[in-house]
Every structure is written in C-alpha cells, then in structure tokens.
Design a protein around this motif. Structure first.
Motif, PDB file in Angstrom:
ATOM      1  N   THR A  93       0.823  -1.215   0.000  1.00 40.37           N
ATOM      2  CA  THR A  93       0.000   0.000   0.000  1.00 40.37           C
ATOM      3  C   THR A  93       0.860   1.268   0.000  1.00 40.37           C
ATOM      4  N   ALA A 112      -1.386  -3.569  -3.529  1.00 44.12           N
ATOM      5  CA  ALA A 112      -2.252  -2.385  -3.435  1.00 44.12           C
ATOM      6  C   ALA A 112      -1.470  -1.083  -3.534  1.00 44.12           C
ATOM      7  N   ARG A 114      -0.007   2.342  -4.834  1.00 40.54           N
ATOM      8  CA  ARG A 114      -0.743   3.401  -5.525  1.00 40.54           C
ATOM      9  C   ARG A 114       0.191   4.379  -6.228  1.00 40.54           C
ATOM     10  N   HIS A 131      -3.385  -6.000  -7.143  1.00 39.83           N
ATOM     11  CA  HIS A 131      -4.292  -4.895  -6.846  1.00 39.83           C
ATOM     12  C   HIS A 131      -3.603  -3.530  -6.826  1.00 39.83           C
ATOM     13  N   LYS A 133      -3.062   0.151  -8.264  1.00 35.91           N
ATOM     14  CA  LYS A 133      -4.027   1.042  -8.926  1.00 35.91           C
ATOM     15  C   LYS A 133      -3.415   2.399  -9.211  1.00 35.91           C
TER      16      LYS A 133
ATOM     17  N   GLY B 197      -9.684  -3.544  -0.648  1.00 42.35           N
ATOM     18  CA  GLY B 197      -9.440  -2.706  -1.818  1.00 42.35           C
ATOM     19  C   GLY B 197      -8.432  -1.600  -1.548  1.00 42.35           C
ATOM     20  N   ARG B 198      -8.190  -1.296  -0.266  1.00 37.53           N
ATOM     21  CA  ARG B 198      -7.251  -0.236   0.147  1.00 37.53           C
ATOM     22  C   ARG B 198      -7.547   1.082  -0.547  1.00 37.53           C
ATOM     23  N   PHE B 199      -8.829   1.371  -0.795  1.00 39.49           N
ATOM     24  CA  PHE B 199      -9.158   2.591  -1.536  1.00 39.49           C
ATOM     25  C   PHE B 199      -8.846   3.839  -0.715  1.00 39.49           C
ATOM     26  N   VAL B 201      -6.401   4.719   0.893  1.00 41.56           N
ATOM     27  CA  VAL B 201      -5.629   4.558   2.137  1.00 41.56           C
ATOM     28  C   VAL B 201      -4.228   5.119   1.936  1.00 41.56           C
TER      29      VAL B 201
END
Lengths: 258, 474
Positions: A93, A112, A114, A131, A133, B197-199, B201
């Motif tokens: 993340t 995850a 980003r 995942h 994005k 989904g770690r949206f 974050v």
C-alpha cells in the motif's frame, strides 16, 4: 532514544541495528528525521519490520542485511536501497517513493501500491504486484529482474509491472500460474515466453504498441542503471503485454432489480 | 408523480389519467409521503401464485428472474428473514425496595465510554502512574455510526453522519470507499477503514482519523468482497477512492496480505507504525461460527478494538443468498466472544463493538449487558435520515437521497436536517438508556457492561441461555 553509537554527521545517520527491536529502530528513524537527518545507513539489519513505514519525508535509507516484512508499507516519499534480500509485503500500500532491492523479494511485493517505484534485481514470491491502482499522475511501477511465483499481478487496476525473467535458464518460461486474474486496468509487460495456460481469466496477450515500448525502455534503462546491467541486452529479447479483456470483468454477474 | 424514482407513475394524455405500474413499486413510501392530497396508499399486492408454505412467492420470483438472466440476485439493507431476534427474548432488571432506583433527571448518569486496550494492571510510584496507557478514544455515549462508504451512500448522507458524530461526541465510520477531502475536518470523530481494496488509504487518511479499522468482514456478506460498478465511479468517487473514473472498484474477498492471525498482526502493527502508535486499531469481523476463537486471535494479534457485525447487519449491495444465509446473530456471537475473552483473561486488552440490526435503545443496553463496550448503528441511522427499508440501495435509485447515484435524487437529502434528526435519535436513545440504568439503580454504563445478571431470558431453550450466559426469568 538514539543510541550513543549512532553517528549523525552531514545529515547522514548511521545505525548499527544488530539486536535493535523493530519498534525502537523505526522510532530512531523518525527521531532522526526530526533532527534533520536526510540519509540513513542501517547496518546489520536482521528482520526488523516496517522500515520506512510512517515516513513522509524524501529521505534516503540504505539497508545492509535482511529487512523484515512490510518494508516501506504505507510509505510516502523515502528512497530505500536494500543490499540483500527483502521479505514479504515489500512496499505494501505504498503511496510514493522508491525501493531498490539488490536481491530477491518475498510474497506480496507492491500489494495495493498506488504510487512510487519498486525495482527488484532477482525473483519475487507469490501474489506480487496485486491490486495495484492508479489515479491521475500517480502511477505505480514495479520492475522485477527475475521471475515471479503464482498469482502474479492479480486484480490489477492501474500502474505497470515489468517482469524481465533474467534469472530464468535459457528456454525456460515464466511458470507463475493465474497471472493477472481479475485484471481490469494497468499494464503488464513480460520479457520472454509465457505459457498461455498460466494466464488468469479475463487476460489477453498483446503486442507492444509504440508508447508501450517507450515505457518499457524507460523502465528497463532505470532498472539497468541501478544494477549496473546492459539495458540494450535486456531489451534485445521479445516482450509481450498482458491486458484486461474488459474494464468491467464482473459487470454481467448480477441479475436485474429486485 | 415525479417523486417516484422507480418509474411507477406515468401520465396517460389520451385518458387524462395517472397510470401506475404496480409491479415496479418497491414500497419506499416516497410518493405517499409527498402526495399533496394524501391520495396515495401503498398496499402489498395480492399474489396470484397459489399459496404454498414451502414455495413462497419470493422463491418463485427469484427463480424466474434467474432463469431469465443467469445472474446473482442482489439486495440491500439487512437480512429480512425471520430468524430469532434474541433482543426480543431478553428482559432487563429494575430495582425494587432493596436497592433504590435513580432518577436520571436529578442525578448525574455516566454514559461516557472509552474505546481502546486497557492495561492488565496499573503501577504507581510516588502517586505517579508508571504504566504506559494504550491510546483511547472518548465517546459521550456508547453508540457509533457504522461503516457506510461514500459511493454507497451519498455525499450529503455521509456529511450528515459526520456532522452528527461531531455534535454528539461520538464516531462515524467512513467505510472502505475512501474519505472525501472536505470531510477530513471531522477527523477527531472519524474511524477510517483499511479493507481489501485499500481505496484511498494513504498517510494522511490514516493520520487524520481517530481510529483505524481493518475490515475483514461485514455481517451482511461475510467472506465475500464487493464490486462498485464502474457507472457509480463518478469523478468525486474516483478522487475519493483514488482510481480512474468509470472503472469497476473491486474489493477482493480477503485482504491478500492477511491469510492468518500472524498476518493480521503484521498489518495491525504496520498501521500502528504508520500512525506512530497514537491511534487505536480496530478489526471488524462478521459474526461467524468460530467468532470466539477468531476474536481471541485478534486480541492477541494486537488489536485495540474488535467490532463484530451480526447476520442482520446492513449493506449497500450484497448477493441476497449470502445476506440471508451466512453468519450468526450478533447476540450469540457477542456473548460467546465476551465469555471467551474473559475466560482467557484478555478481555481488558480489547474493546468490543457490536453491530448488526440495533433497533432501539433497549437493544443497545442489552448488548452492553452481554459484553459490548459500544454498538454500531447503521440501519437505524439511515432510518433517522428518511430510509424506509425498501432494500433498493444497490440500484442507485434511492428516492430519499440517501443511497442515490443520480445527483438529482441525491439532492433530496438536506444534510442539515438529516444531521438534526441523527442527533435527536442519539440523544433520545441516550436519555432512554439513562432511564433504564436509573431503574436498575445504576448510575454508570460501566456497571452494566458484561453484567448479565441484569438480563433474564424468556422463551429460550437451555442451549440458548447457556450461550448467552443468561438465566431464565422467574
């Protein structure tokens, strides 16, 4: 809580981490940043977790040894260079920054993610680059010099992953199963042959377009510079691109209104 | 006529008459409420199927629709099936003669609740506290607003929840769909979620909030992920979730970095490192068969709060078969988890938050007597804002502006009126809880926490009483 044998000079903080608990080590890093350190050299690293987590400053961290899980998790800014292998959850993340690993990485690399960049000289474990994005100008990049294990780049929603296969013996294909399952965005570039039966559902193989080539060239050049390799030689082998068959992989799963 | 968002009403010019497509009506009551002449009454339509106790109309309709589409049937809100509701079989105690009851109108009553890990013991030296305390969050009453994502609910609905949480001195949960920038000013009253989904974050998201919650599961859909369809990913939803406009937002079923309690612990401490150990970390699970053992693992993994969402918990969208058949009631799960943690001597290490279908202040106080530190309310909060439980949230056509995807419909919810109504609800429930506490002769919610002697069961089987840890009445 900085130890007396830690030396801060020229904004470079050098820490002998042997026997230091991860929580204390990370506290030292945060305190070091607060005191103005901009570069950290960590020696004797033996499995301390979360190095770089919770740091938002653009500091650089050199790690000698083997950092523990979740290196750079939730990281937003620092540059980390690992002279050794990385464990699981590298760049989990992650938001921005850079991680360069002169060795292999464990499972869950770049999960995850980003933004920011991860370069691994050797191989990566299972569930790598899943995942990822992107949003506007935030586009995560992962380059793996070797090969990856199963569930590579699942649920990919954005960003780009380059898998170079440099550690594969001649004639051996990437063997990760379920590559890109559930992919609905982003780009996966693979050097060397892949077995189509290993692809996940909803993923198709394409030729690289001109912009794709530009991206691959730029990423490979950066990769080669970190590890003192010949970019031209790497680029001389064929690449393929994996794409999602649809940006709505689950759009037809449901019945209409109740 | 224009009130209906499901296209029931139409004007037939030739006949100069309003016609209704009755089969489209979802029973949301919007038209009846807003009809200026009070001319509309909505009645359950007569079924033309032959009565059959086994093959009920719902089964027949679902089968026909699936035969047509080959798809999974979606629904919204919580389980509507008649499973036993234990709150209705538990009765509260009151003082008579031997212990005077307390009048909350003249005596101070304490509802204040602190969520976070409590130490095993306190050590003092020279009157100073030596024990290092884990971070705590203060609630003025043991009621929090459940996780509801922006995207699942409208901007105005989430704004109202945040404003109400701030005014009441409690917390509101963002859900897993990110946290709009404009709402960061409510940080002290916000729980943010870190889910599969770690949206959205990132560092700011984690550090602006009061609590970080790892969402493992949800009562309405234990064990499955979610798909926010691309057409609902508008520019502001995209910015909030940090994904491109129009792409599906997939929340995988598991968090792929959590395959074990040890992995969970790794993420808990990653979040603690990312927030400098300043915030409690909560782990939310759906109430499932093995909840007590899982909760024990979560407590030992380093969580400060465990939230448990029962089978009646709500949802913006879930497959109906999952919502109606997976998970267990919150009453049984909560009682079993509380007992297990007490027996293991680790109950103090975590706060327990119960969720899933709390309908009244009585349900809340009964949950606290069964061991909860606080409860999450979601459905009740939506009802306060205008929801009538028509279960169409997933269609994006909510006629009340609560879960509407259409911006015109979304404007129907006035955030300030909704805030007022939420504050009123929480105030009223708090007052009722004080009355019930006073009646028991207790002046602090702390004294009823896990105190099952204040509960008696009626109409329950032996095994149910045993699981609840409650004696039968009489």
């Amino acid at each position: 809580m900085l130890r007396e044998d830690s030396a801060l000079s020229d904004r470079v903080l050098s820490i002998d981490t042997s026997g230091v608990y991860y929580r204390d080590l990370n506290k030292m890093l945060r305190e070091g940043v607060a005191k103005g350190a901009r570069e950290f050299v960590l020696r004797g690293v033996t499995g301390q977790r979360y190095i770089g987590t919770g740091l938002v400053e653009r500091v650089s961290i050199k790690i000698f040894g083997t950092p523990g899980n979740d290196l750079g998790a939730f990281m937003d800014g620092p540059s980390i260079e690992v002279f050794g292998n990385a464990q699981d959850g590298l760049g989990n993340t992650m938001n921005s920054g850079k991680i360069v690993v002169h060795g292999n990485a464990g499972d869950l690399l770049g999960m995850a993610m980003r933004g920011g960049k991860i370069f691994v000289k050797g191989d990566a474990g299972c569930r790598s680059a899943i995942h990822m994005k992107e949003y506007r100008d935030m586009r995560p990049t992962v380059v793996i010099g070797g090969t990856a294990r199963d569930f590579f780049a699942e649920y990919m929603a954005g960003g780009e992953v380059v898998l170079l296969g440099l550690t594969l013996p001649p004639g051996v294909r990437h063997s990760c199963a379920f590559m890109g399952t559930g992919m609905h965005g982003g780009r996966i570039y693979i050097r060397g042959a892949i077995d189509p039966s290993k692809l996940g559902k909803g993923v198709i193989i394409q030729e690289l377009s001109e912009p794709d080539w530009e991206t691959v060239k730029a990423r490979v050049a950066e990769f080669a510079a970190y590890f003192d390799m010949d970019a031209g030689a790497i680029l001389s082998a064929p690449f393929v691109k994996l794409c999602p068959a649809s940006t709505r992989p689950y759009g037809v799963l449901y019945a209409g209104r109740n | 006529m224009r009130q209906c968002s499901f296209d029931v009403h139409a004007y037939d010019e030739e006949d100069d008459a309003i016609v209704s497509a009755d089969d489209r009506c979802v029973g949301c009551q919007r038209c009846a409420t807003y009809c200026p002449t009070g001319a509309i009454t909505i009645r359950l339509s007569e079924r033309d199927f032959r009565l059959n106790a086994n093959w009920r109309p719902e089964h027949l309709m679902d089968i026909k629709r699936q035969a047509e589409t080959g798809g999974v049937i979606l629904t919204g809100m919580g389980n509507d099936k008649p499973y036993r509701i234990y709150w209705d079989h538990l009765l509260l105690n009151a003082s008579q003669v031997t212990n005077p009851s307390i009048d909350p109108l003249r005596e101070p009553m304490e509802l204040r609740t602190f969520l976070g890990a409590k130490p095993d013991r306190l050590r003092f030296a020279d009157g100073r506290l030596l024990t290092e305390l884990a971070p705590q969050v203060r609630l003025e009453m043991p009621i929090l607003f459940s996780a509801m994502s922006y995207g699942a609910i409208t901007y105005n609905a989430q704004l109202a929840l945040m404003q109400a949480a701030e005014e009441c001195g409690t917390l509101c949960n963002t859900g897993e769909g990110g946290w709009p920038r404009d709402f960061r000013r409510f940080g002290k009253n916000v729980i943010v979620q870190c889910a599969s989904g770690r949206f959205g974050v990132d560092f700011d998201y984690l550090n602006q909030a009061a609590v970080v919650e790892i969402k493992i599961g949800q009562g309405a859909k234990p064990g499955i992920g979610g798909h926010l369809p691309g057409e609902k990913v508008t520019p502001l939803v995209a910015e909030t979730r940090m994904i491109p406009v129009g792409t599906d937002a997939l929340s995988p079923a598991p968090q792929h970095d959590i395959y074990s309690i040890e992995d969970l612990s790794t993420l808990i401490y990653a979040l603690k490192e990312a927030t400098n150990y300043e915030k409690p970390v909560s782990v939310k699970i759906a109430a499932v068969h093995n909840a007590p053992a899982i909760a024990s693992g979560i407590a030992r993994a380093g969580a400060d709060i465990i939230a448990i969402d029962g089978v009646r918990g709500g949802t913006g969208a879930a497959p109906k078969v999952i919502r109606d058949n997976v998970g267990i009631p919150i009453e049984l799960a909560l009682a079993a988890v509380d007992r297990r943690l007490r027996r293991e001597g680790i109950r103090n290490r975590v706060s327990l938050v119960a969720a899933g279908g709390f309908r009244s202040s009585a349900d809340v106080i009964k949950a606290i007597a069964l061991g909860a530190d606080a409860v999450y309310i979601g459905t009740a909060a939506l009802v306060a804002m205008g929801c009538t439980l028509c279960q169409q949230c997933y269609t994006g056509k909510c006629a009340w502006g609560i879960t509407s995807a259409d911006p015109v419909l979304a404007k129907r919810l006035n955030p300030d009126i909704a805030t007022r109504r939420l504050v009123n609800l929480v105030k009223a429930w708090s007052l009722e809880i004080k009355e019930m506490l006073g009646g028991m002769g207790i002046n602090a919610i702390e004294s009823v926490r896990g105190n099952r002697l204040h509960l008696r069961g009626v109409g329950l089987e032996e095994w149910e009483l045993e699981t609840l840890g409650v004696r039968g009445a009489g």
